[in-house]
Design an enzyme around this catalytic site. Sequence first.
Site, PDB file in Angstrom:
ATOM      1  N   GLU A 245       0.885  -1.171   0.000  1.00  0.00           N
ATOM      2  CA  GLU A 245       0.000   0.000   0.000  1.00  0.00           C
ATOM      3  C   GLU A 245       0.918   1.215   0.000  1.00  0.00           C
ATOM      4  OE1 GLU A 245      -3.149  -0.205  -0.266  1.00  0.00           O
ATOM      5  OE2 GLU A 245      -3.564  -2.278   0.294  1.00  0.00           O
ATOM      6  N   CYS A 279      -2.560   9.354   2.498  1.00  0.00           N
ATOM      7  CA  CYS A 279      -2.168   8.666   1.258  1.00  0.00           C
ATOM      8  C   CYS A 279      -3.230   8.851   0.192  1.00  0.00           C
ATOM      9  CB  CYS A 279      -1.919   7.189   1.523  1.00  0.00           C
ATOM     10  SG  CYS A 279      -3.297   6.337   2.310  1.00  0.00           S
TER      11      CYS A 279
HETATM   12  P1  NDP Z   1       8.129   5.208   4.661  1.00  0.00           P
HETATM   13  O1  NDP Z   1       8.132   4.450   3.385  1.00  0.00           O
HETATM   14  O2  NDP Z   1       9.243   6.126   4.945  1.00  0.00           O
HETATM   15  O3  NDP Z   1       8.047   4.208   5.906  1.00  0.00           O
HETATM   16  C1  NDP Z   1       7.024   3.247   6.042  1.00  0.00           C
HETATM   17  C2  NDP Z   1       7.465   2.173   7.019  1.00  0.00           C
HETATM   18  O4  NDP Z   1       8.542   1.423   6.446  1.00  0.00           O
HETATM   19  C3  NDP Z   1       7.992   2.734   8.333  1.00  0.00           C
HETATM   20  O5  NDP Z   1       7.607   1.882   9.396  1.00  0.00           O
HETATM   21  C4  NDP Z   1       9.484   2.682   8.119  1.00  0.00           C
HETATM   22  O6  NDP Z   1      10.216   2.638   9.297  1.00  0.00           O
HETATM   23  C5  NDP Z   1       9.627   1.370   7.359  1.00  0.00           C
HETATM   24  N1  NDP Z   1      10.881   1.229   6.631  1.00  0.00           N
HETATM   25  C6  NDP Z   1      11.773   2.191   6.277  1.00  0.00           C
HETATM   26  N2  NDP Z   1      12.806   1.635   5.586  1.00  0.00           N
HETATM   27  C7  NDP Z   1      12.563   0.310   5.505  1.00  0.00           C
HETATM   28  C8  NDP Z   1      13.235  -0.794   4.910  1.00  0.00           C
HETATM   29  N3  NDP Z   1      14.376  -0.648   4.234  1.00  0.00           N
HETATM   30  N4  NDP Z   1      12.686  -2.021   5.017  1.00  0.00           N
HETATM   31  C9  NDP Z   1      11.514  -2.206   5.666  1.00  0.00           C
HETATM   32  N5  NDP Z   1      10.824  -1.199   6.251  1.00  0.00           N
HETATM   33  C10 NDP Z   1      11.330   0.045   6.170  1.00  0.00           C
HETATM   34  O7  NDP Z   1       6.718   5.966   4.683  1.00  0.00           O
HETATM   35  P2  NDP Z   1       6.201   7.018   5.752  1.00  0.00           P
HETATM   36  O8  NDP Z   1       6.203   6.410   7.102  1.00  0.00           O
HETATM   37  O9  NDP Z   1       6.902   8.314   5.549  1.00  0.00           O
HETATM   38  O10 NDP Z   1       4.671   7.165   5.319  1.00  0.00           O
HETATM   39  C11 NDP Z   1       4.241   8.044   4.327  1.00  0.00           C
HETATM   40  C12 NDP Z   1       4.007   7.307   3.034  1.00  0.00           C
HETATM   41  O11 NDP Z   1       3.080   6.258   3.252  1.00  0.00           O
HETATM   42  C13 NDP Z   1       3.382   8.176   1.959  1.00  0.00           C
HETATM   43  O12 NDP Z   1       3.994   7.903   0.722  1.00  0.00           O
HETATM   44  C14 NDP Z   1       1.944   7.723   1.942  1.00  0.00           C
HETATM   45  O13 NDP Z   1       1.282   7.950   0.729  1.00  0.00           O
HETATM   46  C15 NDP Z   1       2.090   6.271   2.229  1.00  0.00           C
HETATM   47  N6  NDP Z   1       0.853   5.727   2.740  1.00  0.00           N
HETATM   48  C16 NDP Z   1       0.149   4.848   1.956  1.00  0.00           C
HETATM   49  C17 NDP Z   1      -1.062   4.375   2.385  1.00  0.00           C
HETATM   50  C18 NDP Z   1      -1.837   3.398   1.582  1.00  0.00           C
HETATM   51  O14 NDP Z   1      -2.740   2.785   2.136  1.00  0.00           O
HETATM   52  N7  NDP Z   1      -1.571   3.207   0.304  1.00  0.00           N
HETATM   53  C19 NDP Z   1      -1.645   4.799   3.670  1.00  0.00           C
HETATM   54  C20 NDP Z   1      -0.809   5.709   4.405  1.00  0.00           C
HETATM   55  C21 NDP Z   1       0.390   6.147   3.941  1.00  0.00           C
HETATM   56  P3  NDP Z   1      10.765   4.029   9.904  1.00  0.00           P
HETATM   57  O15 NDP Z   1       9.585   4.927  10.097  1.00  0.00           O
HETATM   58  O16 NDP Z   1      11.361   3.581  11.163  1.00  0.00           O
HETATM   59  O17 NDP Z   1      11.733   4.559   8.884  1.00  0.00           O
END
Ligand code: NDP
Length: 498
Positions: A245, A279
């Site tokens: 997602e 999102c």
């Molecule tokens: P990120 O992609 O930065 O992070 C998402 C999660 O992935 C966090 O828990 C993060 O940890 C973790 N993460 C980071 N690096 C890695 C890795 N290499 N391997 C595995 N996990 C990892 O997104 P954001 O948290 O900034 O969220 C915003 C984004 O999410 C926007 O693009 C938004 O559109 C999208 N989104 C999509 C939704 C949907 O349903 N389609 C709903 C809500 C948001 P950490 O925070 O510790 O870096």
Amino acid sequence: MAVTHPPGVPVVDDGVLISTHPASGAEVGRVPVADEAAVAATLARARAATAWWVSLGFDGRKERLLRWRSIVANRLAELADLTGRETGKPEADAIVETSAALEHLDWAAGNARRVLGPHRTRTRLLLAEHSGHVEYQPLGVVGVIGPWNYPILTPSGPISGALAAGNAVILKPSEYTPMVGQWLADTFAEAVPEHPVLQTVHGLGDVGAALCRSGVDKISFTGSTATAKKVMAACAEGLVPVVIEAGGKDALIVDADADVPAAAEAAVWGAMTNAGQTCIGIERAYAVAPVYDAFVDAVVARAGRLRVGEEIGPITMPGQIDVIRRHIEDALQRGGRAVLGGADAVRPPYVSPTVLVDVPEDSAAIREETFGPTLTITRVADAEEALAKVNALPYGLGGAVFGRANAVRIARRMTCGMVAVNSTLTFVGMSTLPFGGVADSGFGRIHGDDGLREFSRAKAITVRRARSLLPAMTFERTPAQVARIARVLRMLFGRAPR
Ligand code: NDP
């Protein structure tokens, strides 16, 4: 203890993740950071818990999930307060977010048996002596990686589906919202104290990566498209399936016969709720020429009344402010006009509502995810031009259409996973509908029947009921029987369709 780093920036200090409020910097809480060994130990506990969780059956799991639902519902104020302290989100937004999470939990608990339980399939002439049966069995342990913007709702969808399907779950919350994630796991443990069926692992991105490589049976990832690619690469090493997602750049189309005041009100909600950090937030609007001026005026009037600091909270992730500023400045430099807000709207950690018009289609404000309380409005000749522009981006998460005669037809032709007609964002709260995107916005579905099947594997069983009339699958068949089979095949499938 006072925290001295910039507000809202998570800090890891001596193996502890410290979470703070994005505006005041007040400490919200601390959680231990997991290393690889801790992730492996969490997985081992989850594996041990699955046998018990599966043994409860649909009814036993339903009863416990509804117990958890009641705890969350009765402690809504506490959860809203915690979410506000960790993200800066206004209380009303946290309550609305939780309402959708509760709805999905309630629905998954109540519908898992119907969707996933054993079903007999329809008998066909070939193999008529056998009955066909299908059931959806749990995968084992599902890893859920969540973002910070909706720290209750976004993990709750996959968690509810995965648990109702009979899996154990390990949640890796965003480093910006660990305490909300921990609250969910702690309240689940109150409802289900027997075994650790829902656990958390905390830390930065490397902990998410470790979860991908830990040996879980599926990863449900919600976050940015860039991180989604890293998650898929890590999961590919172990052939671990994923549901993605990812981000979006959702558009609203306003057709000529739309209720313009209603469209404007919904556009402002869709674009500015949660300070635009959504999102499925509306980031672009395309209004057809006859209603364009009235729509712009109504949007500006409504968005201009929003109270920053009350209805519009701070930007949760400080780094995002630079992205929002860059998109606004780029749009203005390239001929766009701010009819509300603009470059001055960015006053960290807040961004005031900003409405941009005449923005070139190839600018960042139109093409890239802004994730702030901004909206571009573009004049188009008709719905066809709007559709061409809407579908030109690689993102395809959700969208919206306002109109009467053609609204649903327009909705069908938008290249995305969900569309709200005469509202915005509503599909996320409807538990009977699947949720997910296409292309750069991801694949796979959470919520609804599809969301339950996403966390299970189809198991097919045939049961012989009688002697074979057409014994094809045996070396005991005679030439006469093979000839009869050939005649039957011609009779069944030989006629050309008319
Ligand atoms: P990120 O992609 O930065 O992070 C998402 C999660 O992935 C966090 O828990 C993060 O940890 C973790 N993460 C980071 N690096 C890695 C890795 N290499 N391997 C595995 N996990 C990892 O997104 P954001 O948290 O900034 O969220 C915003 C984004 O999410 C926007 O693009 C938004 O559109 C999208 N989104 C999509 C939704 C949907 O349903 N389609 C709903 C809500 C948001 P950490 O925070 O510790 O870096």
